[in-house]
Enzyme design. Structure first.
Site, PDB file in Angstrom:
ATOM      1  NE  ARG A 148      -3.578  -2.196   2.824  1.00 32.61           N
ATOM      2  CZ  ARG A 148      -3.342  -3.326   3.462  1.00 32.61           C
ATOM      3  NH1 ARG A 148      -2.146  -3.523   4.031  1.00 32.61           N
ATOM      4  NH2 ARG A 148      -4.262  -4.256   3.557  1.00 32.61           N
ATOM      5  CE  LYS A 172      -6.283  -0.551   4.853  1.00 32.98           C
ATOM      6  NZ  LYS A 172      -7.617  -0.757   4.234  1.00 32.98           N
ATOM      7  CG  HIS A 242      -6.077   0.878  -4.615  1.00 33.67           C
ATOM      8  ND1 HIS A 242      -5.875   0.088  -3.501  1.00 33.67           N
ATOM      9  CD2 HIS A 242      -7.187   0.394  -5.225  1.00 33.67           C
ATOM     10  CE1 HIS A 242      -6.838  -0.814  -3.427  1.00 33.67           C
ATOM     11  NE2 HIS A 242      -7.637  -0.648  -4.459  1.00 33.67           N
ATOM     12  NE  ARG A 245      -3.523  -3.391  -1.409  1.00 38.16           N
ATOM     13  CZ  ARG A 245      -2.971  -4.227  -0.525  1.00 38.16           C
ATOM     14  NH1 ARG A 245      -1.665  -4.412  -0.514  1.00 38.16           N
ATOM     15  NH2 ARG A 245      -3.727  -4.877   0.347  1.00 38.16           N
ATOM     16  CG  HIS A 268      -6.550  -8.531   1.343  1.00 34.92           C
ATOM     17  ND1 HIS A 268      -6.788  -8.895   0.039  1.00 34.92           N
ATOM     18  CD2 HIS A 268      -6.398  -7.182   1.324  1.00 34.92           C
ATOM     19  CE1 HIS A 268      -6.785  -7.833  -0.729  1.00 34.92           C
ATOM     20  NE2 HIS A 268      -6.560  -6.772   0.028  1.00 34.92           N
ATOM     21  CE1 TYR A 277      -7.153  -5.958  -6.184  1.00 38.09           C
ATOM     22  CE2 TYR A 277      -7.043  -7.474  -4.336  1.00 38.09           C
ATOM     23  CZ  TYR A 277      -6.947  -6.194  -4.837  1.00 38.09           C
ATOM     24  OH  TYR A 277      -6.650  -5.156  -4.001  1.00 38.09           O
TER      25      TYR A 277
END
Length: 298
Positions: A148, A172, A242, A245, A268, A277
């Site tokens: 990211r 995150k 993004h 990514r 994730h 995706y």
């Protein structure tokens, strides 16, 4: 009420480990809702509010032209606040318990093609010296690791393991993960560090990526950098970190990568986040299928 908001801020920062940027957005949403209540209702506050009053705010936002995704984000902030009040026993039930998110049109994220990546990485000219070497490394790192934008900006000098060809990123909610890097990326990184050593008055010595004046990167700079280089080779509407990514994940899946492995590389927490995706991978499989199956040639 201010005390509740202060404790909520501490809860988001210290227990949920949200970023300062996310916490500020949550508090801003809470503040806007509180202002609405005080302007429309007498004797009503964040604790005593009911769902019909929240609905009236939603209608007001919609009437002002706020999009459904933006409204959903604001309601998500309220949900977090009322979950906090429940947890701290300030309320007995959330006024948003039965709320359903507004329908939003699905955004189609169009990845870059392999040809576009080849043009950006191997055909166009970069500046000589530090800036050009840094810029190309940033593009290549996004494409070959799927990290990211914030993860790239916050990369530390000690996060690259040249002997094992890996990088450690802080994702995150402060979740660390280790990502392999290609040997060519490791060589580019060494070349970049050699140029970086000539920069004087670096404000944060531990920061891996810096500007030519020695200060750390910022989000708008990284966005403009990606947009600039891909504007030379692509007519796609959105050209951002993004999308790189997204491209990383799509190209891996198109070339046979296991979706669980891609999930781990992207950081994730659930497979559902990675499955967005797969529609591009399916399109590639369909193309191969139609071109290769004997029944389609009759």
């Amino acid at each position: 009420m201010e005390n509740f908001k202060d404790k909520f801020r501490d809860y988001l920062l210290l227990e949920k480990h949200y970023s300062q940027h996310t916490v500020l957005a949550y508090l801003n949403d809470l503040g806007f809702f509180e202002s609405f209540l005080s302007s429309v209702y007498d004797d009503c506050n964040l604790v005593t509010v009911n769902y019909s009053q929240i609905r009236s705010w939603i209608v007001s936002l919609s009437d002002d032209g706020i999009s459904n995704p933006s409204i959903n984000r604001k309601i998500s902030s309220l949900k977090s606040f009322y979950k906090f009040l429940l947890k701290t026993k300030q309320i007995e039930s959330s006024p948003l318990l039965k709320h359903k998110a507004l329908k939003s049109p699905k955004k189609i994220q169009v990845p870059f093609s392999e040809k576009e990546l080849d043009l950006v990485l191997n055909q166009i000219a970069y500046k000589e010296g530090f800036e050009g070497i840094r810029d190309k490394l940033i593009v290549d790192l996004f494409y070959t690791t799927g990290i990211r934008r914030a993860e790239l900006i916050n990369l530390k000098m000690g996060n690259i393991d040249f002997s094992n060809h890996t990088i450690k990123v802080l994702g995150k909610r402060n979740k660390e993960r280790i990502i392999p890097i290609l040997p060519v990326i490791a060589e580019q990184a060494k070349k970049y560090l050699s140029e970086r050593a000539s920069i004087q008055q670096v404000s944060d010595e531990d920061r891996f990526f810096i500007l030519s004046n020695g200060v750390k990167l910022n989000e708008s700079f990284v966005y403009r950098l990606i947009n600039y280089y891909f504007s030379n080779v692509s007519e796609k509407v959105k050209k951002s970190p993004h999308i790189l990514r997204h491209t990383f994940a799509t190209h891996l899946l198109n070339n046979g990568a296991d979706i669980n492995s891609v999930k781990e590389l992207l950081g994730h927490s659930s497979l559902a986040s990675t499955q967005v995706y797969t529609h591009n991978s399916l399109a590639e499989l369909q193309k191969v299928y139609h071109n290769a199956h004997p029944r389609n040639k009759k």
